[in-house]
Design a protein around this motif. Sequence first.
Motif, PDB file in Angstrom:
ATOM      1  N   LEU A  12       1.036  -1.194  -0.092  1.00 29.09           N
ATOM      2  CA  LEU A  12       0.033  -0.039  -0.203  1.00 29.09           C
ATOM      3  C   LEU A  12       0.861   1.414  -0.271  1.00 29.09           C
ATOM      4  CD1 LEU A  12      -2.478  -1.125   2.740  1.00 29.09           C
ATOM      5  CD2 LEU A  12      -2.402  -1.406   0.406  1.00 29.09           C
ATOM      6  N   GLY A  13       0.518   2.204  -0.962  1.00 33.00           N
ATOM      7  CA  GLY A  13       1.647   3.149  -1.077  1.00 33.00           C
ATOM      8  C   GLY A  13       2.781   2.690  -1.832  1.00 33.00           C
ATOM      9  N   GLY A  36      -0.203  -1.062  -4.590  1.00 37.46           N
ATOM     10  CA  GLY A  36      -1.428  -0.271  -4.157  1.00 37.46           C
ATOM     11  C   GLY A  36      -1.181   1.189  -4.130  1.00 37.46           C
ATOM     12  N   SER A  37      -2.087   1.869  -4.454  1.00 35.35           N
ATOM     13  CA  SER A  37      -2.068   3.589  -4.718  1.00 35.35           C
ATOM     14  C   SER A  37      -3.347   4.156  -4.699  1.00 35.35           C
ATOM     15  CB  SER A  37      -1.465   3.825  -6.164  1.00 35.35           C
ATOM     16  OG  SER A  37      -1.832   5.324  -6.400  1.00 35.35           O
ATOM     17  N   ARG A  38      -3.367   5.399  -4.212  1.00 41.56           N
ATOM     18  CA  ARG A  38      -4.726   6.142  -4.281  1.00 41.56           C
ATOM     19  C   ARG A  38      -5.213   6.104  -5.466  1.00 41.56           C
ATOM     20  NH1 ARG A  38      -2.599  11.162  -0.911  1.00 41.56           N
ATOM     21  NH2 ARG A  38      -0.836  10.356  -2.197  1.00 41.56           N
ATOM     22  N   ALA A  43      -0.825   3.174 -10.034  1.00 46.38           N
ATOM     23  CA  ALA A  43      -0.417   1.817  -9.374  1.00 46.38           C
ATOM     24  C   ALA A  43       0.126   1.039 -10.595  1.00 46.38           C
ATOM     25  CB  ALA A  43      -1.451   1.090  -8.678  1.00 46.38           C
ATOM     26  N   GLU A  64      -6.066   0.239  -6.970  1.00 50.92           N
ATOM     27  CA  GLU A  64      -6.148   1.199  -5.935  1.00 50.92           C
ATOM     28  C   GLU A  64      -5.952   0.383  -4.577  1.00 50.92           C
ATOM     29  OE1 GLU A  64      -8.271   3.104  -2.890  1.00 50.92           O
ATOM     30  OE2 GLU A  64      -9.376   1.662  -3.871  1.00 50.92           O
ATOM     31  N   ASN A  65      -5.693   1.259  -3.376  1.00 55.36           N
ATOM     32  CA  ASN A  65      -5.320   0.415  -2.346  1.00 55.36           C
ATOM     33  C   ASN A  65      -6.363  -0.372  -1.527  1.00 55.36           C
ATOM     34  OD1 ASN A  65      -2.635   1.614  -1.713  1.00 55.36           O
ATOM     35  ND2 ASN A  65      -3.643   3.691  -1.182  1.00 55.36           N
ATOM     36  N   SER A  66      -7.660   0.183  -1.652  1.00 50.06           N
ATOM     37  CA  SER A  66      -8.823  -0.735  -1.071  1.00 50.06           C
ATOM     38  C   SER A  66      -8.771  -2.187  -1.892  1.00 50.06           C
ATOM     39  CB  SER A  66     -10.069  -0.107  -0.954  1.00 50.06           C
ATOM     40  OG  SER A  66     -10.441   0.293  -2.122  1.00 50.06           O
ATOM     41  N   CYS A  69      -6.211  -4.362  -0.760  1.00 50.64           N
ATOM     42  CA  CYS A  69      -6.492  -4.907   0.437  1.00 50.64           C
ATOM     43  C   CYS A  69      -7.514  -6.148   0.470  1.00 50.64           C
ATOM     44  CB  CYS A  69      -7.113  -3.997   1.587  1.00 50.64           C
ATOM     45  SG  CYS A  69      -6.023  -2.774   2.054  1.00 50.64           S
ATOM     46  N   LEU A  77       2.830  -1.682   4.354  1.00 48.70           N
ATOM     47  CA  LEU A  77       2.440  -0.103   4.344  1.00 48.70           C
ATOM     48  C   LEU A  77       3.298   0.622   4.289  1.00 48.70           C
ATOM     49  CD1 LEU A  77       0.071   1.813   4.298  1.00 48.70           C
ATOM     50  CD2 LEU A  77       0.487   1.828   7.046  1.00 48.70           C
ATOM     51  N   LEU A  91      -9.245   2.665   4.813  1.00 52.27           N
ATOM     52  CA  LEU A  91      -9.022   1.198   4.266  1.00 52.27           C
ATOM     53  C   LEU A  91      -9.522   0.103   5.203  1.00 52.27           C
ATOM     54  CD1 LEU A  91      -5.326   1.179   2.815  1.00 52.27           C
ATOM     55  CD2 LEU A  91      -7.487   1.573   1.591  1.00 52.27           C
TER      56      LEU A  91
END
Length: 237
Positions: A12-13, A36-38, A43, A64-66, A69, A77, A91
């Motif tokens: 994530l990030g 993962g990215s916003r 990404a 996307e980050n979610s 996940c 992270l 998230l």
Amino acid sequence: MKERVSRPIAVLGGTGPAGRGLALRWARAGETVIIGSRDAARAQQTAEAIRKRAGADAEVSGMENSSACAASDLLVLTVPFEGQAALLKQLKPAIRVGSVLIDATVPLAASVGGRASRTLGVWQGSAAQQAAEVVPKGVSVVAAFQNVSAEVLNGDEDVDGDVIVCSDDPQATQVAMELAAKISRVRAIDGGKLENARIVEQITALLIGLNIRHKGHGGIRITGLPDSAYLTKSQAD
Ligand SMILES: NC(=O)c1ccc[n+]([C@@H]2O[C@H](COP(=O)([O-])OP(=O)(O)OC[C@H]3O[C@@H](n4cnc5c(N)ncnc54)[C@H](OP(=O)(O)O)[C@@H]3O)[C@@H](O)[C@H]2O)c1
């Protein structure tokens, strides 16, 4: 034949230097990695760039980050401290119960306009403990990788450093140690409880100061422990 950690690693990030570098190393080690990215497009671009560097067989995707996940229960992270808690809160509904979250966040004073060679006081004790307070129940937080330079991770040389792994969940510690030891020349060391992350995070500020002073990319090595304290690549593969 390399043994995989059996599930994808969602970073994530993962579009920043720290996440990209870790992802590159794991992709080279034959692991399946999700960036993962916003922003899903960012990404995917990062994933493509890592695939190009890691080789034709590398399994790296971007989302996307979610979604990242939702796609894995092994999360790493790598976001700046100023965004850490807010991102985890956002998230929360997407993080699966039973997930392991490995946090590399360092609460650098640079987050609030101060020096990168200083840290901020965190009410919970450390960035990793702050993360543990925010994640859903049933998610194990591990602190690791704070002392490995992204510059080195993004290079082609072996990584000359130890990774101290701290968590209150021994099984999660073991998972993170195996991931760390997948990186060539890295030795993973069980650093005890999550509260010890406070000390490990501080070391990063010292390393940044040393790097500025001596113009390098320093890491740490812990000497003098019995062989059984170190997990190495040959043991993790
Ligand atoms: N750089 C190093 O050498 C190093 C070494 C060890 C540990 N660390 C730690 O690892 C973390 C990441 O380091 P980095 O240098 O890669 O950081 P970075 O480049 O500043 O940020 C990494 C990624 O986090 C996302 N991000 C930025 N601000 C955010 C916010 N407010 N909310 C949510 N996501 C945000 C961005 O991805 P998107 O815009 O694509 O979402 C960005 O590409 C930091 O906590 C750092 O202290 C860094």
